[in-house]
Scaffold this motif. Structure first.
Motif, PDB file in Angstrom:
ATOM      1  N   UNK A  51       0.840  -1.425   0.076  1.00  0.00           N
ATOM      2  CA  UNK A  51       0.123  -0.360  -0.257  1.00  0.00           C
ATOM      3  C   UNK A  51       0.845   1.359   0.401  1.00  0.00           C
ATOM      4  N   UNK A  52       1.593   1.342   0.782  1.00  0.00           N
ATOM      5  CA  UNK A  52       2.424   2.728   0.792  1.00  0.00           C
ATOM      6  C   UNK A  52       3.857   2.822  -0.568  1.00  0.00           C
ATOM      7  N   UNK A  53       4.133   1.162  -1.198  1.00  0.00           N
ATOM      8  CA  UNK A  53       4.625   1.663  -2.389  1.00  0.00           C
ATOM      9  C   UNK A  53       3.954   2.272  -2.934  1.00  0.00           C
ATOM     10  N   UNK A  54       3.015   1.944  -3.350  1.00  0.00           N
ATOM     11  CA  UNK A  54       1.831   2.559  -4.544  1.00  0.00           C
ATOM     12  C   UNK A  54       1.328   3.899  -3.997  1.00  0.00           C
ATOM     13  N   UNK A  55       1.312   4.223  -3.045  1.00  0.00           N
ATOM     14  CA  UNK A  55       0.490   5.804  -3.324  1.00  0.00           C
ATOM     15  C   UNK A  55       2.884   5.946  -3.433  1.00  0.00           C
ATOM     16  N   UNK A  56       3.269   5.800  -3.185  1.00  0.00           N
ATOM     17  CA  UNK A  56       5.151   6.205  -3.847  1.00  0.00           C
ATOM     18  C   UNK A  56       4.697   6.756  -4.790  1.00  0.00           C
ATOM     19  N   UNK A  57       4.913   5.417  -5.461  1.00  0.00           N
ATOM     20  CA  UNK A  57       4.610   5.797  -7.121  1.00  0.00           C
ATOM     21  C   UNK A  57       3.749   6.624  -6.980  1.00  0.00           C
ATOM     22  N   UNK A  58       2.725   6.088  -7.711  1.00  0.00           N
ATOM     23  CA  UNK A  58       1.354   7.404  -7.436  1.00  0.00           C
ATOM     24  C   UNK A  58       2.313   8.601  -7.887  1.00  0.00           C
ATOM     25  N   UNK A  59       2.450   8.846  -6.721  1.00  0.00           N
ATOM     26  CA  UNK A  59       2.746  10.551  -6.488  1.00  0.00           C
ATOM     27  C   UNK A  59       4.075  10.626  -7.205  1.00  0.00           C
ATOM     28  N   UNK A  60       5.130   9.838  -7.510  1.00  0.00           N
ATOM     29  CA  UNK A  60       6.055   9.926  -7.979  1.00  0.00           C
ATOM     30  C   UNK A  60       5.603  10.391  -9.621  1.00  0.00           C
ATOM     31  N   UNK A  61       5.035   9.358  -9.780  1.00  0.00           N
ATOM     32  CA  UNK A  61       3.779   9.682 -11.018  1.00  0.00           C
ATOM     33  C   UNK A  61       3.575  11.118 -11.191  1.00  0.00           C
ATOM     34  N   UNK A  62       2.648  11.231 -10.172  1.00  0.00           N
ATOM     35  CA  UNK A  62       2.496  12.414 -10.732  1.00  0.00           C
ATOM     36  C   UNK A  62       3.544  13.639 -10.498  1.00  0.00           C
ATOM     37  N   UNK A  63       4.105  13.162 -10.289  1.00  0.00           N
ATOM     38  CA  UNK A  63       4.960  15.002 -10.174  1.00  0.00           C
ATOM     39  C   UNK A  63       6.128  14.569 -11.332  1.00  0.00           C
ATOM     40  N   UNK A  64       6.143  13.830 -11.952  1.00  0.00           N
ATOM     41  CA  UNK A  64       6.815  13.469 -13.040  1.00  0.00           C
ATOM     42  C   UNK A  64       6.277  14.292 -14.306  1.00  0.00           C
ATOM     43  N   UNK A  65       5.324  13.983 -14.517  1.00  0.00           N
ATOM     44  CA  UNK A  65       3.703  14.169 -15.209  1.00  0.00           C
ATOM     45  C   UNK A  65       3.110  16.173 -15.118  1.00  0.00           C
ATOM     46  N   UNK A  66       3.372  16.072 -13.992  1.00  0.00           N
ATOM     47  CA  UNK A  66       3.048  17.729 -13.379  1.00  0.00           C
ATOM     48  C   UNK A  66       4.078  18.695 -14.281  1.00  0.00           C
ATOM     49  N   UNK A  67       5.081  18.498 -13.911  1.00  0.00           N
ATOM     50  CA  UNK A  67       6.807  19.208 -14.180  1.00  0.00           C
ATOM     51  C   UNK A  67       6.535  19.401 -15.630  1.00  0.00           C
ATOM     52  N   UNK A  68       6.574  17.690 -16.056  1.00  0.00           N
ATOM     53  CA  UNK A  68       6.043  18.244 -17.381  1.00  0.00           C
ATOM     54  C   UNK A  68       4.974  19.076 -17.721  1.00  0.00           C
ATOM     55  N   UNK A  69       4.382  19.493 -17.478  1.00  0.00           N
ATOM     56  CA  UNK A  69       3.181  20.504 -18.219  1.00  0.00           C
ATOM     57  C   UNK A  69       1.575  18.968 -18.773  1.00  0.00           C
ATOM     58  N   UNK A  70       1.960  17.854 -18.687  1.00  0.00           N
ATOM     59  CA  UNK A  70       0.943  16.937 -18.739  1.00  0.00           C
ATOM     60  C   UNK A  70      -0.159  16.919 -17.970  1.00  0.00           C
ATOM     61  N   UNK A  71      -1.023  16.341 -18.691  1.00  0.00           N
ATOM     62  CA  UNK A  71      -2.908  16.099 -17.780  1.00  0.00           C
ATOM     63  C   UNK A  71      -2.198  15.030 -16.652  1.00  0.00           C
TER      64      UNK A  71
END
Length: 338
Positions: A51-71
């Motif tokens: 559960x903790x790992x999944x949450x971490x990957x969700x946040x990591x991917x969200x961060x990459x996409x947001x920094x890229x300006x992607x939805x």
């Protein structure tokens, strides 16, 4: 080292991040339900880590996409699980779910790593693959320790090497010819089909019991029948070779009919497992040297593919299928200014 922000994400990286986000948000929500009902300390520790790992990957991917300006994809959220629903599965099914998911995500992570070029995306996929491998190891060990996982058939180790003599080795069953027993390379892939579908049978049983939409319920019932037919077919191949495997599902569906997961989430989960099954079937077919085995596996793959296609149509009908990112449609751009 070139800073990630100066290098745009490649199309393959955007696609793989989107796929991983879908899977991790689904996993995160399903683990909420499993954790609520898990009393066993060792099982709970594994579920909490996942559960903790999944949450971490969700946040990591969200961060990459947001920094890229992607939805950021919609994926799955709190509305896709009922927090107060009774347990849908018992025994150690949740750990079996983690083990099955680790097989899938480990393979997908390795595949996505081969599609990654930017350093931060490569690092994310390496971490994802490593965590999946560790989870598979720990879940397998725990299930074996508790007697909830059955090993493949045990045979006498070979004492000498042999080479194939003649084309009879490749012939399957016929009226005039009895095929040789399945070899151990074929056995390995067939057993994975058996184990995956024994798990899938219980998963489809639970999903069918709690689906809200009638057509979704019928779809999960079809999945149950497909899994049962696959188990029967593969087991018969083993029996013909004087082996009698009986894979344990590692837990079962309860008798609960109370809604737990959204139909959208259950359909996506089914699609993920179906796609994994098709990949395993393709590997089994490619490594089979007995002529009748590829024919049986191809016929099975056709049924699984048709099942997946029907699932896709159903998801589109109900608005449950999120569209993957795609390249610019140049023709539409031109026409919009004409």
């Amino acid at each position: 080292m070139i800073e990630p922000r100066t290098v745009p994400l490649a199309s393959s990286e955007l696609g793989s991040l989107w796929m991983t986000y879908q899977e991790k948000t689904m996993t995160y929500q399903m683990l909420k339900h499993f954790l609520r009902h898990e009393a066993d300390e060792e099982s709970r520790a594994l579920l909490t880590r996942a559960y903790t790992d999944a949450g971490g990957f969700i946040e990591a991917i969200r961060g990459i996409l947001e920094r890229e300006g992607a939805v950021v994809p919609v994926g799955f959220g709190d509305t896709d699980v009922k927090p107060d629903a009774p347990a849908l599965f018992n025994g150690m099914f949740a750990v079996s779910f983690l083990r099955m998911l680790a097989k899938i995500t480990g393979g997908i992570g390795a595949l996505h790593l081969g599609m990654s070029y930017r350093e931060d995306v490569r690092r994310l996929n390496v971490e994802l693959t490593n965590k999946a491998q560790n989870m598979y190891e720990d879940a397998t060990e725990l299930l074996l320790k508790r007697g909830m996982l059955t090993r493949p058939p045990i045979v006498t180790p070979p004492q000498e090497t042999e080479f194939v003599e003649g084309l009879q080795y490749m012939k399957g069953h016929s009226v005039l010819h009895k095929a040789r027993p399945v070899n151990l390379v074929e056995t390995a892939h067939l057993y994975q089909q058996l184990e995956t579908n024994a798990f899938g049978l219980e998963l489809m049983t639970g999903f069918a019991q709690v689906a809200a939409e009638p057509d979704a319920r019928r779809y999960f019932e079809q999945g149950l029948e497909l899994a049962r037919d696959t188990v029967d077919m593969v087991r018969s191949l083993f029996m013909e070779s004087d082996m009698n495997p009986s894979p344990a599902p590692g837990g079962r569906a309860t008798d609960s009919t109370a809604p737990v997961f959204s139909d959208k989430l259950m359909m996506y989960c089914t699609n993920l497992l179906t796609t994994f099954g098709l990949g395993g079937n393709a590997l089994g077919t490619s490594f089979s040297l007995r002529s009748d085995l590829p024919l049986k596996l191809i016929a099975l793959a056709t049924k699984v593919y048709n099942f997946a296609q029907e699932g896709g149509k159903l998801m589109i009908k109900h608005g449950w299928m999120e569209e993957p990112p795609q390249a610019e449609n140049r023709e539409e751009l031109v026409l919009s200014h004409s």
